[in-house]
Design a protein around this motif. Structure first.
Motif, PDB file in Angstrom:
ATOM      1  N   ILE A 151       0.871  -1.175   0.000  1.00  0.00           N
ATOM      2  CA  ILE A 151       0.000   0.000   0.000  1.00  0.00           C
ATOM      3  C   ILE A 151       0.906   1.222   0.000  1.00  0.00           C
ATOM      4  O   ILE A 151       1.844   1.301   0.792  1.00  0.00           O
ATOM      5  CB  ILE A 151      -0.907   0.038   1.249  1.00  0.00           C
ATOM      6  CG1 ILE A 151      -1.871  -1.148   1.250  1.00  0.00           C
ATOM      7  CG2 ILE A 151      -1.685   1.356   1.308  1.00  0.00           C
ATOM      8  CD1 ILE A 151      -2.731  -1.234   2.498  1.00  0.00           C
ATOM      9  N   THR A 175       0.666   5.338   0.442  1.00  0.00           N
ATOM     10  CA  THR A 175      -0.302   6.311   0.927  1.00  0.00           C
ATOM     11  C   THR A 175       0.402   7.556   1.440  1.00  0.00           C
ATOM     12  O   THR A 175       1.624   7.563   1.595  1.00  0.00           O
ATOM     13  CB  THR A 175      -1.182   5.654   2.031  1.00  0.00           C
ATOM     14  OG1 THR A 175      -2.197   6.564   2.433  1.00  0.00           O
ATOM     15  CG2 THR A 175      -0.351   5.276   3.249  1.00  0.00           C
ATOM     16  N   TYR A 185      -2.918   7.769   5.500  1.00  0.00           N
ATOM     17  CA  TYR A 185      -2.040   6.806   6.172  1.00  0.00           C
ATOM     18  C   TYR A 185      -2.683   6.287   7.459  1.00  0.00           C
ATOM     19  O   TYR A 185      -2.612   5.106   7.771  1.00  0.00           O
ATOM     20  CB  TYR A 185      -0.699   7.498   6.471  1.00  0.00           C
ATOM     21  CG  TYR A 185       0.218   6.755   7.424  1.00  0.00           C
ATOM     22  CD1 TYR A 185       0.752   5.504   7.091  1.00  0.00           C
ATOM     23  CD2 TYR A 185       0.568   7.311   8.654  1.00  0.00           C
ATOM     24  CE1 TYR A 185       1.606   4.837   7.961  1.00  0.00           C
ATOM     25  CE2 TYR A 185       1.424   6.657   9.525  1.00  0.00           C
ATOM     26  CZ  TYR A 185       1.944   5.416   9.174  1.00  0.00           C
ATOM     27  OH  TYR A 185       2.777   4.766  10.040  1.00  0.00           O
ATOM     28  N   VAL A 227      -5.355   3.834   6.677  1.00  0.00           N
ATOM     29  CA  VAL A 227      -4.736   2.572   6.261  1.00  0.00           C
ATOM     30  C   VAL A 227      -4.287   1.772   7.485  1.00  0.00           C
ATOM     31  O   VAL A 227      -4.542   0.579   7.590  1.00  0.00           O
ATOM     32  CB  VAL A 227      -3.547   2.842   5.314  1.00  0.00           C
ATOM     33  CG1 VAL A 227      -2.693   1.592   5.138  1.00  0.00           C
ATOM     34  CG2 VAL A 227      -4.052   3.343   3.960  1.00  0.00           C
ATOM     35  N   ILE A 230       3.625  -1.263   3.910  1.00  0.00           N
ATOM     36  CA  ILE A 230       3.116   0.089   3.650  1.00  0.00           C
ATOM     37  C   ILE A 230       4.267   1.042   3.342  1.00  0.00           C
ATOM     38  O   ILE A 230       5.261   1.057   4.067  1.00  0.00           O
ATOM     39  CB  ILE A 230       2.335   0.630   4.873  1.00  0.00           C
ATOM     40  CG1 ILE A 230       1.175  -0.309   5.237  1.00  0.00           C
ATOM     41  CG2 ILE A 230       1.821   2.049   4.630  1.00  0.00           C
ATOM     42  CD1 ILE A 230       0.497   0.036   6.551  1.00  0.00           C
ATOM     43  N   LYS A 277       4.750   4.881   3.371  1.00  0.00           N
ATOM     44  CA  LYS A 277       4.119   6.134   3.768  1.00  0.00           C
ATOM     45  C   LYS A 277       4.958   7.270   3.217  1.00  0.00           C
ATOM     46  O   LYS A 277       6.138   7.403   3.555  1.00  0.00           O
ATOM     47  CB  LYS A 277       4.065   6.183   5.301  1.00  0.00           C
ATOM     48  CG  LYS A 277       3.136   7.224   5.885  1.00  0.00           C
ATOM     49  CD  LYS A 277       3.633   8.645   5.846  1.00  0.00           C
ATOM     50  CE  LYS A 277       2.926   9.501   6.859  1.00  0.00           C
ATOM     51  NZ  LYS A 277       3.263  10.918   6.706  1.00  0.00           N
TER      52      LYS A 277
END
Ligand code: SF4
Ligand code: SF4
Lengths: 627, 206
Positions: free
Chosen positions: A244, A246, A251, A254, A269, A271
């Motif tokens: 992911i 973001t 964030y 998520v 993730i 970020k």
């Protein structure tokens, strides 16, 4: 001492995102601040205005955003760190300056805070200003929390100074108006003095200079790209084959979604905080080894485009998705449930979304012009004289609420200042009378140029400037025409009437809209004279009562009451004026009556001038107005 | 009994009210008290047109949650400063939600002008009670008047929330937060309002 000036570092305060930005700027030794207020950015300039003198910071409410960028830019070119802030649509106004200041650059750090408003909580559109950073080739940081807003403000100043280019700090409403714990850093004590080195062949953008600067700018972007790849504001979390990417407040959604779905061990993730130039190297590394990647961001597919392009350039087979059916919506704010649904559908995990209770149809509670607001009186009188078939272009401010029933006095609106300029267009192609409304602050912001245009082209309309002596909508900020200050009455620095005459308008009248008959008489005259070509201006002048109460601590001495014995229930007070202090009631026996809620009435007396059954009543000490 | 801090996970509290009721101040008070207690906290407010008689919504999340806002169906507690607004905010709730609502209607302008009618307050109560886990339906205005100011209803409401003990926040932290955000001249009245609310909250659980 103001909370934001607490000298001790290490203390934790619960700050609004906007306040955290102010604190970050103070810690970064910003000494020059300029802005035009606009929700959700207004608290930045408001707090600076409160603490400016104590903090040793020059603060100005500029008349519009373009001017704020130009003045703050000049400070930064002279070696003084500066900040300007605006709401998203403000950058449209400032775009001309913004695009070329990026070429010319700065000597000391300059941060431009640009606040987007997904879901249009208080805006006319939902634009994604991250594209401005891309179009302008300007570096951009996107904070997620108030704490990050403070840190990124400091970092933005550093980046700006290192690369000699303004840096954009792009927020959204949920960052500006989120309150969270912020750990304070140190405040500097040294105040640098400005110094300007003449250098016209880098600072005056004639074409030959602009061409050179254009190339230099592209070089800067390439270097900034490497900086973005290294930035500690871009980081990865977790492990897994699913990815992911973001940024911003997304964030947080998520994080909650991944945990609630129990897929922490499957998802990695990325970020992003430094989002332009896109950290392409970082994105490429992140994509390697992933099966599937979802980009979770509000509004436009800004990061998604960069990710797709990076994947394509690197020839990576990863499946990329973001905006799309069942996935991340393109309109309005996200929340954890929307993100959970998207993860469910994209990664095929199970999720039972909450059952949402249905609610029966309930009475609406729209915002309304306050009781005693002079705008209501102005609208009432104009409507009496010009009726239903005049065209009423409007503008941006409290008075936009005049669009609602019963007044219904706004027919066209696109942006600040459009009321004046669009009226010119309407008047050229339509036979109906055109009456345009604009507030005093908006007139200074961008109405003047429209008026100059209208005068020079003989446009035929009546411009009503609703002068309530403040910028009421965003929280009562000052502007060049103010007459009320905490110290009492002053002579305004810029006189509206002289200004309008100076633009070449000959038919200029000033009225107090709370005097209903006099106002209507003047309007009647103006209506007659509008048979001649040219612009007429009515300055409808009466202070915003909320602002007046706050500045002069004025108490309401008289309220108005309906005399039930003579009221014939014509209901004109409700259907034509619609002051929110009125209450229509029907008793159990079916008897109707109209009352005035004493605690709401501000005593403006307008209703009593249109109905003989409404009479004044003195009230005792202590009723403190309607604030 | 106040929740033990160790067992506490997270609480999402949604606030709704009408412009001018002090909704944002109440939100702030809960946030400051949580901070004082050393809990993690995030709040979200919507500023803007709301002051002009519209609906004001805000949220506080305490504990182990990241999002500062509350999606539909995910509020653990709903604090409604007006009964009609309690019902309007029901989509935020689920069958476990606790609702604390003031019972005193503030008639919207659309009702005052006869464009629509205000639902029966008892109906509003029933609609809420049927759906949610627990409902505290309280005349906060009466308690505020008893404390000495009808404008302190918002603090009464926070007092009730504190009194129910569903947040692991000590009395001391609540008091610290009150002192921190209310200016000296109105602190005393609001302290009283908080205490009266607190007692009502405590008793509701008995
Ligand atoms: S804030 Fe002032 S200008 Fe705005 S609606 Fe209220 S009274 Fe009118
Ligand atoms: S005097 Fe009449 S119009 Fe003015 S605030 Fe009172 S009720 Fe409203």
């Amino acid at each position: 001492m103001h909370e934001l000036l607490t000298p001790k570092s290490g203390e934790k305060h619960l700050l609004l995102g906007n306040e955290a930005i102010v604190r970050g700027a103070l810690e970064g030794n910003v000494r020059f601040v300029a802005a035009y207020p606009g929700t959700p950015s207004s608290e930045i300039i408001d707090r600076f205005y409160q603490i400016g003198p104590d903090a040793g910071v020059y603060v100005e409410y500029s008349v519009n955003e373009k001017i704020s960028v130009e003045t703050a830019g000049a400070a930064a070119v002279s070696g003084v760190r500066s900040l300007c802030s605006m709401k998203h649509v403000g950058l449209n106004v400032a775009a001309d300056a913004f695009m070329t200041l990026a070429y010319v650059g700065v000597k000391a750090g300059m941060v431009m805070v640009v606040a987007d408003d997904p879901s249009l909580h208080s805006s006319q559109n939902e634009q994604d200003n991250r594209y401005y950073a891309k179009m302008g080739n300007v570096p951009m940081l996107e904070p997620t929390t108030p704490e990050e807003a403070r840190k990124m403000t400091l970092e933005a100043l550093k980046i700006s100074e290192t690369f000699q280019i303004p840096c954009m700090l792009r927020t959204t409403t949920r960052v500006n108006h989120c309150r969270g714990p912020v750990t304070l850093g140190d405040l500097p004590t040294d105040a640098p003095s400005g110094e300007f080195k003449k250098d016209p062949f880098n600072l005056v953008v004639i074409p030959m200079v602009g061409r050179k600067l254009r190339l230099a700018l592209l070089e800067k972007v390439a270097k900034l790209q490497e900086e973005a790849d290294r930035s500690p504001f871009n980081f990865t979390e977790g492990q897994g084959k699913w990815g992911i990417i973001t940024s911003g407040v997304s964030y947080l959604y998520v994080k909650d979604a991944v945990r609630d779905l129990g897929i922490e061990d499957k998802v990695k993730i990325l970020k992003l905080g430094f989002t332009f130039p896109h950290p392409k190297g970082l994105i490429r590394n992140f994509l390697e080894g992933l099966d599937k990647l979802l980009v979770v961001e509000e509004l436009e597919p800004f990061l998604e485009e960069a990710v797709r392009m990076t994947a394509q350039e690197a020839g990576l087979p990863v499946e990329v998705a973001g905006k799309g059916a069942q996935l991340i919506p393109r309109a309005f704010e996200l929340d954890a449930v929307k993100v959970k649904r998207a993860l469910q559908s994209f990664f095929g995990v199970s999720y039972e979304p909450p059952q949402v209770f249905a609610v029966p149809q309930l009475p609406m509670r729209p915002p309304n012009l306050c009781p005693g607001c002079p705008h209501r009186a102005t609208y009432y009188s104009v409507k009496k004289v010009f009726g239903e078939d005049a065209i009423y272009p409007s503008d941006i401010g409290c008075y936009t609420l005049g669009v609602l029933p019963p007044l219904k006095m706004a027919d066209f609106l696109i942006c600040m200042g459009s009321g004046v300029s669009s009226s010119g267009g309407f008047s050229k192609v339509l036979d109906q009378p055109v009456v345009s409304f604009i507030g005093d602050s908006t007139f200074f912001h961008s109405g003047i140029t429209g008026l100059v245009n209208a005068v020079s082209h003989d446009h035929r309309f009546l411009l009503v400037i609703m002068d309530n002596g403040t910028t009421a909508m965003t929280g009562h900020q000052p502007h060049p025409g103010i007459e009320l200050t905490p110290q009492g009455k002053i002579t305004p620095k810029v006189s509206l009437e002289n200004l309008v005459r100076g633009c070449g308008v000959e038919r200029v009248f000033t009225v107090n809209p709370l005097q209903v008959q006099k106002t209507q008489d003047v309007l009647q005259n103006l209506r007659e004279s509008m048979k001649e070509p040219g612009v007429s201006v009515l300055i409808s002048k009466s202070p915003c009562p909320l602002y007046e109460n706050r500045m002069l601590h004025k108490k309401t001495k008289v309220v108005f009451q309906v005399d039930a014995s003579s009221c014939d229930l014509c209901k004109r007070c409700l259907t034509e004026l619609g002051c929110p202090a009125f209450v229509w009631e029907r008793s159990a026996s079916g008897q109707e009556c109209i009352r005035i809620n004493e605690s709401l009435c501000s005593g403006c007396s307008v209703c009593s001038q249109i109905c003989k059954s409404i009479k004044p009543k003195r009230v005792g000490e202590g009723k403190g107005g309607n604030e | 009994m106040t929740q033990a801090k160790e067992a506490f996970k997270a609480m999402r509290i949604f606030f709704t009210g009408v412009g001018g009721q002090g909704t944002l101040l109440a939100t702030r008070l809960v946030g400051e008290a949580a901070l004082e207690e050393g809990l993690s906290v995030a709040m979200s407010e919507i500023h803007g047109m709301a002051q002009r008689g519209g609906v004001v919504e805000s949220s506080v999340v305490v504990g182990d949650v990241f999002s500062p806002t509350i999606p539909d169906g995910e509020a653990d507690i709903l604090m409604a400063f007006e009964p009609l607004e309690a019902v309007r905010a029901l989509p935020k709730c689920n069958p476990k939600t606790m609702v604390i609502s003031s019972t005193i209607p503030l008639v919207p302008f659309t009702v005052a002008t006869g464009q629509s009618t205000y639902p029966d307050v008892e109906e509003l109560r029933k609609m809420t009670e049927e759906k949610v886990g627990r409902l505290l339906w309280v005349d906060a205005m009466a308690l505020a008047k008893q404390a000495g100011s009808d404008r302190a209803s918002n603090i009464v409401m926070v007092g009730i929330l504190a009194g129910t003990g569903c947040l692991p926040i000590s009395k001391q932290s609540w008091q610290g937060a009150l002192k921190k955000i209310l200016p000296g001249r109105i602190l005393e009245v609001n302290r009283k309002a908080f205490e009266l609310g607190f007692k009502a909250g405590e008793e509701s659980g008995k």
